[in-house]
Scaffold this active site. Structure first.
Site, PDB file in Angstrom:
ATOM      1  N   GLN A 264       0.811  -1.215   0.000  1.00  0.00           N
ATOM      2  CA  GLN A 264       0.000   0.000   0.000  1.00  0.00           C
ATOM      3  C   GLN A 264       0.847   1.269   0.000  1.00  0.00           C
ATOM      4  O   GLN A 264       0.322   2.361  -0.249  1.00  0.00           O
ATOM      5  CB  GLN A 264      -0.934   0.010   1.214  1.00  0.00           C
ATOM      6  CG  GLN A 264      -0.223   0.174   2.548  1.00  0.00           C
ATOM      7  CD  GLN A 264      -1.148  -0.047   3.731  1.00  0.00           C
ATOM      8  OE1 GLN A 264      -1.719  -1.126   3.900  1.00  0.00           O
ATOM      9  NE2 GLN A 264      -1.301   0.977   4.564  1.00  0.00           N
ATOM     10  N   CYS A 270      -5.268   0.408   3.608  1.00  0.00           N
ATOM     11  CA  CYS A 270      -5.400  -1.020   3.908  1.00  0.00           C
ATOM     12  C   CYS A 270      -6.818  -1.528   3.683  1.00  0.00           C
ATOM     13  O   CYS A 270      -7.024  -2.680   3.293  1.00  0.00           O
ATOM     14  CB  CYS A 270      -4.955  -1.299   5.341  1.00  0.00           C
ATOM     15  SG  CYS A 270      -5.871  -0.362   6.597  1.00  0.00           S
ATOM     16  N   HIS A 406      -6.336  -1.468  11.492  1.00  0.00           N
ATOM     17  CA  HIS A 406      -5.697  -1.978  10.285  1.00  0.00           C
ATOM     18  C   HIS A 406      -6.558  -3.083   9.681  1.00  0.00           C
ATOM     19  O   HIS A 406      -6.982  -4.004  10.382  1.00  0.00           O
ATOM     20  CB  HIS A 406      -4.308  -2.518  10.621  1.00  0.00           C
ATOM     21  CG  HIS A 406      -3.482  -2.882   9.436  1.00  0.00           C
ATOM     22  ND1 HIS A 406      -3.367  -2.066   8.325  1.00  0.00           N
ATOM     23  CD2 HIS A 406      -2.725  -3.990   9.166  1.00  0.00           C
ATOM     24  CE1 HIS A 406      -2.568  -2.647   7.438  1.00  0.00           C
ATOM     25  NE2 HIS A 406      -2.177  -3.808   7.912  1.00  0.00           N
TER      26      HIS A 406
END
Length: 459
Positions: A264, A270, A406
């Site tokens: 990324q 994410c 995340h």
């Protein structure tokens, strides 16, 4: 040998390990630029933050500025050295004696993502104005900054050698002053990694990673997703549970349902990688073809989420349905920053019909995964900055399930030496973790892995 003389020698080793390159820096590379016009806006923002709350007549003025930028697309991290001049204090109600103007040397770190600035670090100390000229700058002028954030007492030649290896391995280039700061951050991070290691109940090993020269705040701001912890309640229908008893182990990588690990970059995207990974798996199971799908399409065209500033998988599923599908990575390649949406319905190769939220019971999640495919999940990324390999199992208070930040992809599960794990595909490249994968304890709700599980539905 005095400590500062030793530090100077160590800095010499580091600078020798990372010679300056005459080539333009690639995305994510680092280079110093003297008094560049590009530095004016982040420097003015840093000055504004410094002066916040100060009355008129007491605000500092900006002097000389130098700095470097680490860039990925339109996301930039500026490391600045600036002189600030504070006005003289002549107010008898404040100063016992008139005080002449004072010059400070400040170190600022400013993150610019999508035009939004954020001050990550500010260290200021008095400096002799005779040593601040760029042409005659000396290391002694930066001692106040280092004294405000001293190196650990056990900092040694061995630590410097480890840092030198890090610089070489990850192709870092620093100015001498930046090197001194990053070496201090690195040493402090090694102490943090040791503490995480001591408290981990799994088999994970923590230590040097490509993120070891970043402060915790830098890492969190650049690579993680703050929107996940504030996600609303259920906004997708619940999936019908799989009633089959899950097999003792399963891995979709061995069955052709998982694309290669992606990266990324310096972008909190994410959420997009987690969702495309899930859709890739679902399409493979329904159509028999594995396609690498476009995260950039979601960054550009999902108007509910915030591109590099974070997003939610539930919103991404809705965006895919609204747009009419996903293009492939080849047709709509990743840039790691927000662009104008250029989605073409004619180029869309994959579509979805719906999305569902999955059970929070890990046994049921395993059963669903084994039968239905990889699962989009969100976790608390505690310790992942320093994760190298093994099964991570942080103490629950350190890795709260209510502070998830995340998004990743569950691709399998199993046991290693009687320790149950989830196999997790991450999006930080193959030079992190176990060739890009993270292994997390299974069955204890570790780091909230079971809190936000979801999947696309393809009929």
């Amino acid at each position: 040998m005095g400590p500062w003389l030793q530090l100077l020698l160590l800095l010499g080793l580091l600078l020798a390990a990372a010679p300056a390159s005459s080539k333009p820096p690639a995305a994510g590379a680092q280079a110093w630029e003297l008094a560049s016009p590009e530095l004016r806006e982040p420097a003015r923002f840093a000055l504004e933050m410094y002066n916040r709350g100060r009355a008129a007549g007491t605000r500092a003025a900006l002097g000389a500025v130098r700095g470097r930028v680490r860039r990925a697309g339109r996301g930039s991290l500026y490391s600045l050295k600036a002189t600030l001049v504070e006005p003289p204090c002549n107010d008898p109600t404040v100063c016992q004696l008139p005080v002449s103007k004072k010059t400070l040397l400040c170190s600022f770190e400013v993150l610019d993502e999508l035009g939004k600035h954020m001050l990550l670090r500010r260290d200021c100390g008095p400096v002799d104005t005779k040593t601040t000229d760029d042409k005659n700058e000396t290391f002694s002028s930066f001692l106040p900054l280092l004294n405000k954030d001293p190196l650990p007492q056990d900092f040694s030649v061995k630590m410097a050698s480890i840092f030198k290896d890090f610089v070489t391995t990850y192709n870092r280039t620093y100015d001498s002053q930046e090197a001194s700061w990053r070496m201090s951050v690195f040493a402090n991070n090694m102490v943090r990694a040791q503490k995480i290691q001591a408290l981990d109940r799994g088999t994970a090993q923590y230590g040097v990673t490509k993120f070891s020269d970043l402060t915790e705040e830098e890492f969190r701001t650049i690579y993680l997703n703050p929107l996940l912890k504030d996600a609303p309640g259920r906004n997708m229908r619940l999936a019908q549970p799989v009633t089959d008893v899950p097999p003792p182990q399963w891995d979709w990588r061995n069955k052709g349902a998982v694309t290669d690990v992606k990266d990324q970059g310096m972008c909190g995207s994410c959420w997009a990688f987690s969702v495309t990974g899930n859709v890739e798996g679902q399409w493979f199971l329904k159509r028999g073809t594995l396609l690498s799908l476009s995260e950039q399409e979601l960054l550009d065209c999902d108007k509910t989420d915030k591109a590099c500033l974070g997003g939610l998988p539930s919103n991404a599923y809705s965006a895919i349905r609204t747009l009419g599908g996903l293009e492939t990575e080849d047709d709509y390649s990743y840039r790691g920053h927000l662009q104008t949406c250029s989605f073409s319905a004619e180029k869309a190769k994959v579509y979805i019909n719906d999305s569902v939220e999955l059970s929070k019971n890990e046994q049921k999640l395993a059963a669903w995964l084994a039968k239905k495919g990889p699962i989009s999940v969100a976790i608390n990324a505690f310790g992942m900055q320093f994760y190298r390999h093994g099964i991570s199992h942080p103490l629950r208070p350190l890795c709260s399930p209510w502070l998830i930040d995340h998004a990743v992809l569950l691709v399998g599960y199993g046991n290693r030496s009687a320790t149950p794990f989830w196999a997790i595909k991450n999006s930080w490249g193959t030079n992190w973790g176990e060739e890009g994968y993270y292994y997390l304890h299974r069955g204890s709700g570790a780091c909230g892995v079971n809190i936000m599980a979801s999947s696309a539905v393809i009929n």
